[in-house]
Design a protein around this motif. Structure first.
Motif, PDB file in Angstrom:
ATOM      1  N   LEU A  80       0.856  -1.166  -0.054  1.00 40.52           N
ATOM      2  CA  LEU A  80      -0.047   0.170   0.261  1.00 40.52           C
ATOM      3  C   LEU A  80       0.967   1.243   0.024  1.00 40.52           C
ATOM      4  N   THR A  81       0.697   2.087  -0.939  1.00 38.91           N
ATOM      5  CA  THR A  81       1.396   3.323  -1.314  1.00 38.91           C
ATOM      6  C   THR A  81       0.603   4.633  -1.087  1.00 38.91           C
ATOM      7  N   GLY A  82       1.083   5.443  -0.268  1.00 36.12           N
ATOM      8  CA  GLY A  82       0.478   6.772  -0.265  1.00 36.12           C
ATOM      9  C   GLY A  82       1.127   7.810  -0.991  1.00 36.12           C
ATOM     10  N   ILE A  83       0.522   8.615  -1.556  1.00 38.99           N
ATOM     11  CA  ILE A  83       1.206   9.544  -2.656  1.00 38.99           C
ATOM     12  C   ILE A  83       0.557  11.009  -2.303  1.00 38.99           C
ATOM     13  N   TYR A  84       1.465  11.891  -2.218  1.00 41.80           N
ATOM     14  CA  TYR A  84       1.385  13.424  -2.358  1.00 41.80           C
ATOM     15  C   TYR A  84       2.045  14.164  -3.211  1.00 41.80           C
ATOM     16  N   ARG A  85       1.554  14.742  -4.158  1.00 42.54           N
ATOM     17  CA  ARG A  85       2.435  15.906  -4.924  1.00 42.54           C
ATOM     18  C   ARG A  85       2.032  17.265  -4.967  1.00 42.54           C
ATOM     19  N   SER A  86       2.880  18.390  -5.041  1.00 45.52           N
ATOM     20  CA  SER A  86       2.433  19.452  -4.874  1.00 45.52           C
ATOM     21  C   SER A  86       1.742  20.231  -6.089  1.00 45.52           C
ATOM     22  N   ARG A  87       2.489  19.376  -7.370  1.00 47.78           N
ATOM     23  CA  ARG A  87       1.830  19.614  -8.740  1.00 47.78           C
ATOM     24  C   ARG A  87       1.080  18.420  -9.211  1.00 47.78           C
ATOM     25  N   ASN A  88      -0.129  18.491  -9.686  1.00 43.65           N
ATOM     26  CA  ASN A  88      -1.135  17.446 -10.034  1.00 43.65           C
ATOM     27  C   ASN A  88      -0.354  16.924 -11.198  1.00 43.65           C
ATOM     28  N   LEU A  89       0.029  15.622 -11.324  1.00 40.36           N
ATOM     29  CA  LEU A  89       0.455  14.846 -12.295  1.00 40.36           C
ATOM     30  C   LEU A  89      -0.449  14.010 -12.855  1.00 40.36           C
ATOM     31  N   ALA A  90      -1.818  13.864 -12.022  1.00 40.46           N
ATOM     32  CA  ALA A  90      -2.697  12.799 -12.368  1.00 40.46           C
ATOM     33  C   ALA A  90      -2.053  11.317 -12.734  1.00 40.46           C
ATOM     34  N   SER A  91      -1.064  11.085 -11.841  1.00 37.55           N
ATOM     35  CA  SER A  91      -0.091   9.904 -11.971  1.00 37.55           C
ATOM     36  C   SER A  91      -0.327   9.171 -10.700  1.00 37.55           C
ATOM     37  N   SER A  95       5.911   8.769 -10.734  1.00 43.54           N
ATOM     38  CA  SER A  95       6.014  10.250 -11.349  1.00 43.54           C
ATOM     39  C   SER A  95       6.641  10.493 -12.632  1.00 43.54           C
ATOM     40  N   VAL A  96       5.705  11.088 -13.531  1.00 46.75           N
ATOM     41  CA  VAL A  96       6.242  11.386 -14.769  1.00 46.75           C
ATOM     42  C   VAL A  96       6.902  12.717 -14.715  1.00 46.75           C
ATOM     43  N   PHE A  97       8.008  12.828 -14.561  1.00 49.04           N
ATOM     44  CA  PHE A  97       8.938  13.973 -14.483  1.00 49.04           C
ATOM     45  C   PHE A  97       8.895  14.933 -15.663  1.00 49.04           C
ATOM     46  N   ASN A  98       8.682  14.533 -16.798  1.00 48.26           N
ATOM     47  CA  ASN A  98       8.769  15.309 -17.766  1.00 48.26           C
ATOM     48  C   ASN A  98       7.282  16.026 -17.958  1.00 48.26           C
ATOM     49  N   ALA A  99       6.258  15.424 -17.188  1.00 50.66           N
ATOM     50  CA  ALA A  99       5.016  16.168 -17.006  1.00 50.66           C
ATOM     51  C   ALA A  99       4.709  17.120 -16.120  1.00 50.66           C
ATOM     52  N   ILE A 100       5.670  17.391 -15.426  1.00 48.63           N
ATOM     53  CA  ILE A 100       5.447  18.421 -14.159  1.00 48.63           C
ATOM     54  C   ILE A 100       4.945  19.649 -14.766  1.00 48.63           C
ATOM     55  N   PRO A 101       3.917  20.442 -14.578  1.00 54.41           N
ATOM     56  CA  PRO A 101       3.434  21.391 -15.372  1.00 54.41           C
ATOM     57  C   PRO A 101       4.044  22.592 -14.882  1.00 54.41           C
ATOM     58  N   PHE A 102       3.994  23.565 -15.934  1.00 58.74           N
ATOM     59  CA  PHE A 102       4.576  25.026 -15.877  1.00 58.74           C
ATOM     60  C   PHE A 102       3.249  25.782 -15.233  1.00 58.74           C
ATOM     61  N   PRO A 103       3.581  26.994 -14.838  1.00 61.27           N
ATOM     62  CA  PRO A 103       2.532  27.824 -14.326  1.00 61.27           C
ATOM     63  C   PRO A 103       1.322  27.998 -15.374  1.00 61.27           C
ATOM     64  N   GLN A 104       1.712  27.794 -16.785  1.00 59.52           N
ATOM     65  CA  GLN A 104       0.365  27.963 -17.565  1.00 59.52           C
ATOM     66  C   GLN A 104      -0.569  27.031 -17.352  1.00 59.52           C
ATOM     67  N   SER A 105      -0.357  25.959 -16.873  1.00 62.50           N
ATOM     68  CA  SER A 105      -1.485  24.837 -16.605  1.00 62.50           C
ATOM     69  C   SER A 105      -2.027  24.895 -15.417  1.00 62.50           C
TER      70      SER A 105
END
Length: 507
Positions: A80-91, A95-105
């Motif tokens: 069982l893994t618990g996950i928290y991200r400050s930017r929402n990757l919907a992952s 973590s898809v590091f190349n999809a970390i959103p810019f402020p535009q998103s």
């Protein structure tokens, strides 16, 4: 006559005594020689054990099941893994590091949290001795990181099993020769000792995408390796090829390849979707590769007393292929890498470090593309530089602390047609909207130039007994994503990720 015979008998007794003493000395010398030989053999055996000489195969050792001469060893865990991200990757767990959103998103300003049991893993190893010198092993491993079109997180969270590994290995102990066929870790993935196809020297983190700087894939192929003495091994593999293309400013995933201005003709063919009955998902593509990836690796495990040291180096040949305007384009490249795994303090402090360079995009944790295309459809490989360093401290028999740092970066690879930009990292791409929320997509083309990560965490064994082991851990990582400079500047972003994990190892 009795008086005369007395001295003769005395002389005979003395001669026999001298002969017995001489024989006794000979026997003592032989025993000393035999003892020295036994000591030499024992020392040689100790040296072979210390240099990781293979231990005899025990078909019915504790913890194994045996049937008709074949032993079965079961492995895996419930997770069982618990996950928290400050930017929402919907992952999920990766973590898809190349999809970390810019402020535009808009998801730049939304965080995410979820639980997942999909890192649960099951494996079985079947082993047998076909002859005195021939050992056969079959290995299979699955997890639940698959996501068919019916999988969802709404009702039953029914994510499907996924093939990780399925291979057969044949070992000739008399020849020091090994052959493996099936799906396993790619040969360029690092090992911790020798040539280990089933277990890679992965960073001991919770994030399923591991750490930038770690390279590896699991794919079908065939591998042959040779033991050269007790410390050195040499291997070669041919593995299934695939290419991640980047066309103009759009990754080529199930769509015609066009540049930012739509200049590339849609007749460019870089991948295909399998027809019905092809056993490929209709929404996934396979690239046009026609030559397998060829990798050679040398591994060295020198004897350094109580210290363990593993060094390896590899080189990979890859071929990239497409078709455009009635012509095929074919480009081949060579990539290189080294890896070190060492005990700094025996059984207490471990170190690992890796460095790689070449067209390795699909093997990276970021991930990067492998190649981009010019206006005429010809192929430009994207060179990747990757570094990783990490340490694990076994503070107590139950508690491990770890820390890793890694980066992956590429350089701009582009060409222009008049005023129309092509390629990857082109300075003419529009980045004006990357820092403006909800700006049009065309105003934020920022191609990733580099990803860095710093991570630390712990694992603690909270129960260990006859019914298995329970471990718990937590990890924090800080990841930065940098883009190439374009019109409007060089955007960047970051993500704070916290993960927790509880695992039960029944085997």
């Amino acid at each position: 006559m009795l008086v005369l015979a007395g001295p003769a008998w005395a002389d005979d007794d003395a001669s026999e005594l001298r002969a017995l003493k001489a024989r006794l000395r000979q026997l003592e010398q032989r025993m000393e020689q035999q003892a020295r030989r036994q000591e030499a053999l024992a020392a040689r055996a100790d040296t072979q054990v210390a240099t990781k000489a293979p231990s005899p195969f025990d078909p019915c050792a504790p913890g194994k099941l045996c049937y008709r001469g074949v032993s079965f060893t079961f492995g895996g865990w419930i997770d069982l893994t618990g996950i928290y991200r400050s930017r929402n990757l919907a992952s999920d767990t990766g973590s898809v590091f190349n999809a970390i959103p810019f402020p535009q998103s808009r998801n730049f300003n939304t965080d995410e949290a979820r639980f997942s049991a999909r890192q649960t893993r099951l494996s079985v190893l079947a082993e047998a001795n076909a002859t005195t010198d021939t050992h056969i092993a079959g290995f299979g491993e699955i997890d639940f990181e698959g996501a068919a079109q019916t999988a969802n997180s709404v009702a039953t969270n029914s994510y499907n099993p996924r093939l990780r590994q399925a291979s057969i290995e044949i070992d000739r102990t008399d020849l020091g020769l090994h052959v493996l066929a099936g799906q396993t870790w790619s040969l360029n993935a690092p090992s911790k000792a020798g040539i280990d196809p089933r277990v890679a020297d992965t960073p001991g983190v919770i994030d399923f995408e591991l750490v930038p700087g770690f390279l590896g894939a699991r794919q079908p192929g065939i591998r042959v390796w040779q033991d050269i003495g007790p410390e050195f091994k040499l291997a070669i593999s041919a593995e299934n090829p695939q290419t991640s293309f980047f066309g103009g400013n759009t990754p080529l995933v199930g769509m015609p390849a066009v540049g930012p201005q739509g200049v590339l003709n849609p007749n460019l063919l870089v991948n295909l979707t399998g027809p019905g009955g092809s056993f490929f998902n209709s929404l996934n593509n396979v690239s046009l590769n026609h030559v397998p990836d060829i990798t050679v690796k040398a591994a060295w495990d020198p004897l350094l007393g109580p210290y363990k040291l593993h060094l390896e180096g590899w080189a990979m040949y890859r071929d990239f292929y497409d078709r455009f305007n009635f012509a095929n384009h074919d480009v081949n490249t060579a990539s290189f890498g080294v890896h070190l795994s060492a005990e700094i303090v025996p059984k207490t402090l471990e170190l690992q470090a890796s460095a790689s360079y070449g067209a390795l995009g699909r093997f990276t944790a970021t991930p990067f593309p492998d190649v981009t295309v010019r206006q005429d459809g010809s192929i430009q490989p994207l060179p990747i530089t990757a570094f990783l360093v990490g340490t694990v401290w076994h503070t107590t028999p139950s508690l491990d602390l770890y820390a890793y740092a890694g980066l992956e970066k590429t350089r701009a690879t582009f060409s222009d047609v008049g005023t129309v930009p092509f390629g990857y990292g082109n300075p003419l791409y529009n980045n004006l909207g990357c820092n403006i929320e909800n700006s049009p997509a065309a105003t934020c083309n920022g191609n990733t130039s580099e990803v860095r990560q710093y991570t630390a965490g712990f694992y603690d064994t909270i129960f260990k007994g006859a019914y298995g082991t329970i471990k718990a851990g937590a990890q924090y990582s800080y990841t930065q994503r940098f883009a190439f400079s374009g019109v409007g500047g060089a955007p960047k972003t970051d993500d704070h990720i916290v993960m927790t994990q509880l695992r039960y190892y029944p085997f």
